[in-house]
Write a protein that holds these residues in place. Structure first.
Motif, PDB file in Angstrom:
ATOM      1  N   LYS A   1       0.098  -5.873   5.592  1.00 25.28           N
ATOM      2  CA  LYS A   1       0.472  -4.986   4.471  1.00 25.28           C
ATOM      3  C   LYS A   1       1.881  -4.449   4.671  1.00 25.28           C
ATOM      4  O   LYS A   1       2.427  -4.465   5.772  1.00 25.28           O
ATOM      5  CB  LYS A   1      -0.515  -3.814   4.326  1.00 25.28           C
TER       6      LYS A   1
ATOM      7  N   CYS B   1       0.883  -1.180   0.000  1.00 23.59           N
ATOM      8  CA  CYS B   1       0.000   0.000   0.000  1.00 23.59           C
ATOM      9  C   CYS B   1       0.906   1.211   0.000  1.00 23.59           C
ATOM     10  O   CYS B   1       1.982   1.185   0.619  1.00 23.59           O
ATOM     11  CB  CYS B   1      -0.855   0.064   1.257  1.00 23.59           C
TER      12      CYS B   1
ATOM     13  N   PHE C   1      -6.320   2.405  10.925  1.00 25.47           N
ATOM     14  CA  PHE C   1      -7.285   1.474  11.523  1.00 25.47           C
ATOM     15  C   PHE C   1      -7.022   0.046  11.058  1.00 25.47           C
ATOM     16  O   PHE C   1      -7.595  -0.904  11.579  1.00 25.47           O
ATOM     17  CB  PHE C   1      -8.726   1.847  11.110  1.00 25.47           C
ATOM     18  N   CYS C   2      -6.164  -0.130  10.072  1.00 25.16           N
ATOM     19  CA  CYS C   2      -6.151  -1.358   9.277  1.00 25.16           C
ATOM     20  C   CYS C   2      -5.576  -2.562  10.018  1.00 25.16           C
ATOM     21  O   CYS C   2      -4.528  -2.475  10.645  1.00 25.16           O
ATOM     22  CB  CYS C   2      -5.346  -1.115   7.995  1.00 25.16           C
TER      23      CYS C   2
ATOM     24  N   SER D   1       0.128   4.146   1.352  1.00 23.39           N
ATOM     25  CA  SER D   1      -0.011   4.956   2.561  1.00 23.39           C
ATOM     26  C   SER D   1      -0.721   4.124   3.634  1.00 23.39           C
ATOM     27  O   SER D   1      -1.583   3.303   3.321  1.00 23.39           O
ATOM     28  CB  SER D   1      -0.844   6.192   2.162  1.00 23.39           C
ATOM     29  N   LEU D   2      -0.312   4.307   4.885  1.00 26.27           N
ATOM     30  CA  LEU D   2      -0.869   3.501   5.980  1.00 26.27           C
ATOM     31  C   LEU D   2      -2.188   4.074   6.498  1.00 26.27           C
ATOM     32  O   LEU D   2      -2.252   5.229   6.917  1.00 26.27           O
ATOM     33  CB  LEU D   2       0.132   3.457   7.143  1.00 26.27           C
ATOM     34  N   CYS D   3      -3.234   3.289   6.472  1.00 29.37           N
ATOM     35  CA  CYS D   3      -4.489   3.664   7.133  1.00 29.37           C
ATOM     36  C   CYS D   3      -4.383   3.125   8.563  1.00 29.37           C
ATOM     37  O   CYS D   3      -4.165   1.913   8.746  1.00 29.37           O
ATOM     38  CB  CYS D   3      -5.682   3.010   6.449  1.00 29.37           C
TER      39      CYS D   3
ATOM     40  N   GLY E   1      -5.569  -7.875  -0.247  1.00 31.78           N
ATOM     41  CA  GLY E   1      -4.336  -7.201   0.192  1.00 31.78           C
ATOM     42  C   GLY E   1      -4.410  -6.686   1.604  1.00 31.78           C
ATOM     43  O   GLY E   1      -5.239  -7.139   2.382  1.00 31.78           O
ATOM     44  N   GLY E   2      -3.555  -5.710   1.859  1.00 33.84           N
ATOM     45  CA  GLY E   2      -2.876  -4.822   0.957  1.00 33.84           C
ATOM     46  C   GLY E   2      -3.793  -4.231  -0.119  1.00 33.84           C
ATOM     47  O   GLY E   2      -4.993  -4.241  -0.012  1.00 33.84           O
ATOM     48  N   THR E   3      -3.126  -3.762  -1.149  1.00 35.55           N
ATOM     49  CA  THR E   3      -3.855  -3.084  -2.209  1.00 35.55           C
ATOM     50  C   THR E   3      -3.500  -3.670  -3.577  1.00 35.55           C
ATOM     51  O   THR E   3      -2.458  -3.322  -4.139  1.00 35.55           O
ATOM     52  CB  THR E   3      -3.527  -1.570  -2.187  1.00 35.55           C
TER      53      THR E   3
ATOM     54  N   HIS F   1      -8.630  -0.107  -4.299  1.00 40.86           N
ATOM     55  CA  HIS F   1      -8.631   1.104  -3.462  1.00 40.86           C
ATOM     56  C   HIS F   1      -9.175   2.251  -4.323  1.00 40.86           C
ATOM     57  O   HIS F   1      -8.622   2.516  -5.400  1.00 40.86           O
ATOM     58  CB  HIS F   1      -7.204   1.403  -2.996  1.00 40.86           C
TER      59      HIS F   1
ATOM     60  N   ARG G   1      -6.786   8.342   6.079  1.00 44.78           N
ATOM     61  CA  ARG G   1      -7.260   7.824   4.793  1.00 44.78           C
ATOM     62  C   ARG G   1      -8.194   8.867   4.189  1.00 44.78           C
ATOM     63  O   ARG G   1      -9.405   8.838   4.395  1.00 44.78           O
ATOM     64  CB  ARG G   1      -8.017   6.513   5.020  1.00 44.78           C
TER      65      ARG G   1
HETATM   66  S1  SF4 Z   1      -4.831  -2.606   3.136  1.00 39.81           S
HETATM   67 FE1  SF4 Z   1      -6.249  -0.941   2.515  1.00 39.81          FE
HETATM   68  S2  SF4 Z   1      -7.026  -0.276   4.491  1.00 39.81           S
HETATM   69 FE2  SF4 Z   1      -5.154  -1.413   4.948  1.00 39.81          FE
HETATM   70  S3  SF4 Z   1      -3.467   0.117   4.975  1.00 39.81           S
HETATM   71 FE3  SF4 Z   1      -3.606  -0.734   2.907  1.00 39.81          FE
HETATM   72  S4  SF4 Z   1      -4.890   0.751   1.835  1.00 39.81           S
HETATM   73 FE4  SF4 Z   1      -5.250   1.069   3.975  1.00 39.81          FE
END
Ligand code: SF4
Ligand SMILES: C[S@@+](CC[C@H](N)C(=O)[O-])C[C@H]1O[C@@H](n2cnc3c(N)ncnc32)[C@H](O)[C@@H]1O
Length: 454
Positions: free
Chosen positions: A72, A61, A67-68, A63-65, A112-114, A147, A184
């Motif tokens: 990743k 990914c 809450f996730c 950028s780090l969200c 994922g991840g993304t 995403h 995010r």
């Molecule tokens: S997997 Fe999705 S929700 Fe989780 S950090 Fe990556 S972009 Fe953000």
């Protein structure tokens, strides 16, 4: 619902994407040879009749969200793409070498991840690479997670051309203050744009992931998010309970404090109001956290009692063998589970040595297979029964007593040697599954493992 009932049932509990749940796997009894034998047996039994499923974990990914809870790796360096795809294809070839027939691929899910971190070219390389040693099964079903901030029209078009017909987009919540807290920033028009493109291209099922219980989220935010969602009319919706699991290492759940996260009755109200709004807008609850329009294949599978749940979430068909490729992926051969190593470095190391990158696993006992069936029945149909001999639960007083207590609390009803989950009990389906979870009953976790059920 009364506060005392909420308190009684708001306990840490698994989400049951598998039974036994990963922390209860008997790793000591698991070997690589046994895994290979289980995969081969399952392949022989099911490849020609129903095909196999592939879950492919694409961990990067940009950028780090915060809450996730997913596995990743955050990077803006896109040179990681090509070696990773090559490694996944190498892992696939190690599996193909075990098979005595050409695999028929029924399901592919890119998670994922993304997945949309990867370029169109690399994703094409991945899918066409898989099919050099495999064929398409009848009624195949391919899906991916996109995403909204980086899914391009070219991604959607190429994956469609490769056979993908389902896509889910991570939305979470539209409120600015929530988006800031979870790091995010994702405006509505980004989600609208990708949803519109997907529909125009011809995707038959578009999903949005929403979450209740995020930091700073209040009732108005959930209402506004569902109003906006309604205007885009996705075919299915995940309405997840925010899993607050900050103790999991490397998880990145930070940037807000514990007290910023709605809890207990406040969190439950977000769900109750959200669910009512979804019902009003034609969405039906088809399983834990999942809603679908009556035209969606997931709803039809729920109606026909064909819904299945595995590590990919809910699906409308069942395959006996699901192979997880990529870092941290979990595979299910029905008789055994196996999970891959969790870091990219360890993943590459195993493959460089031409070894399956399996970290741990579990071979299911007779008892596990029975309990798994009950848990799948509850998660996918909101009912289960032990009328057949091999579903022996009537003799286990602990289980029956706990279910009786849940009947008293209005969550289940006893019907001919079985139970049905009531409307009131649906949000507590994890708790109801826990009544069957003999491994959890025999040994309570010593450390925090699971998120709260509410
Ligand atoms: S997997 Fe999705 S929700 Fe989780 S950090 Fe990556 S972009 Fe953000
Ligand atoms: C791999 S992500 C989705 C794809 C893409 N990376 C994105 O963010 O849009 C899968 C989904 O898991 C859900 N999720 C992640 N962490 C969660 C948590 N802690 N609690 C509940 N749901 C979570 C989110 O709804 C997210 O959209």
């Amino acid at each position: 619902m009364g506060t005392s009932l909420l308190q009684k049932y708001n306990v840490p509990g698994p989400r049951y994407t598998s039974y036994p749940t990963v922390p209860y796997w008997d790793e000591a009894l698991f070997t690589a040879d046994q895994w290979k034998a289980a995969v081969q047996q399952s392949f022989r039994e099911s490849n020609r009749s129903e095909g196999i499923s592939l879950y492919i974990h694409l961990p990067f990914c940009e950028s780090l969200c915060t809450f996730c809870g997913c596995n990743k790796r955050i990077t803006k360096n896109h040179t990681v793409e090509s070696p990773y795809i090559a490694a996944v294809l190498h892992e696939w070839l190690l599996y193909c070498a075990m098979f005595d027939d050409r695999p028929q691929i029924k399901e592919i899910h890119l998670g994922g991840g993304t997945p949309t971190f990867f370029s169109v070219k690399e994703l094409e390389k991945l899918i066409t690479g898989l099919f050099q040693t495999a064929d398409l099964a009848a009624n195949f079903d391919f899906s991916f997670e996109g995403h909204p901030n980086n899914t391009t029209r070219a991604h959607l078009q190429k994956l469609y051309d490769l056979g993908f017909r389902r896509v889910s987009f991570g939305v979470q919540d539209y409120a600015d203050k929530v988006q800031e807290a979870i790091h995010r920033i994702q405006p509505f028009h980004n989600v609208a744009k990708v949803t519109f493109w997907a529909r125009e291209i011809g995707y038959t099922s578009i999903g949005h992931d929403l979450i209740f219980g995020l930091p700073f989220q209040v009732l108005e935010d959930v209402i506004d998010t569902i109003e906006k969602t309604k205007s885009l009319a996705p075919d299915r919706l995940a309405f997840y309970s925010y899993a607050h699991v900050p103790w999991i290492k490397g998880n990145g759940q930070r940037g807000f404090k514990d007290q910023d996260v709605p809890k207990d009755e406040v969190k439950r109200q977000l769900y109750e109001v959200g669910k009512e709004l979804l019902y009003e807008n034609g969405y039906c609850e088809i399983g834990m956290d999942h809603f679908a329009l009556k035209t969606d294949s997931l709803y039809k599978a729920f109606q026909n009692k064909k819904l299945h749940r595995n590590f990919m979430g809910y699906s409308h068909s069942k395959t006996q063998l699901m192979i997880g490729l990529g870092v941290s992926s979990i595979s299910d051969s029905w008789y055994s589970f196996a999970q891959n190593v969790k870091t990219i470095e360890a993943y590459y190391l195993a493959l460089n040595n031409n070894k399956l990158p399996v970290l741990r696993g579990h071979q299911l006992t007779e008892e596990d297979l029975i309990i798994r069936k009950h848990i799948l029945n509850l998660m996918c149909q909101f009912e289960t029964s032990w009328s057949e001999n091999q579903m022996y639960f009537s003799e286990i007083p602990e289980v029956i007593n706990q279910l009786k207590e849940m009947e008293h609390d209005g969550f289940v009803e006893f019907v001919k040697q079985g139970i049905q989950v009531t409307e009131k009990g649906k949000p507590f389906v994890r708790n109801i599954c826990m009544a069957f979870d003999l491994r959890l009953k025999r040994k309570a976790p010593e450390t925090e493992l699971f998120s709260m059920t509410i």
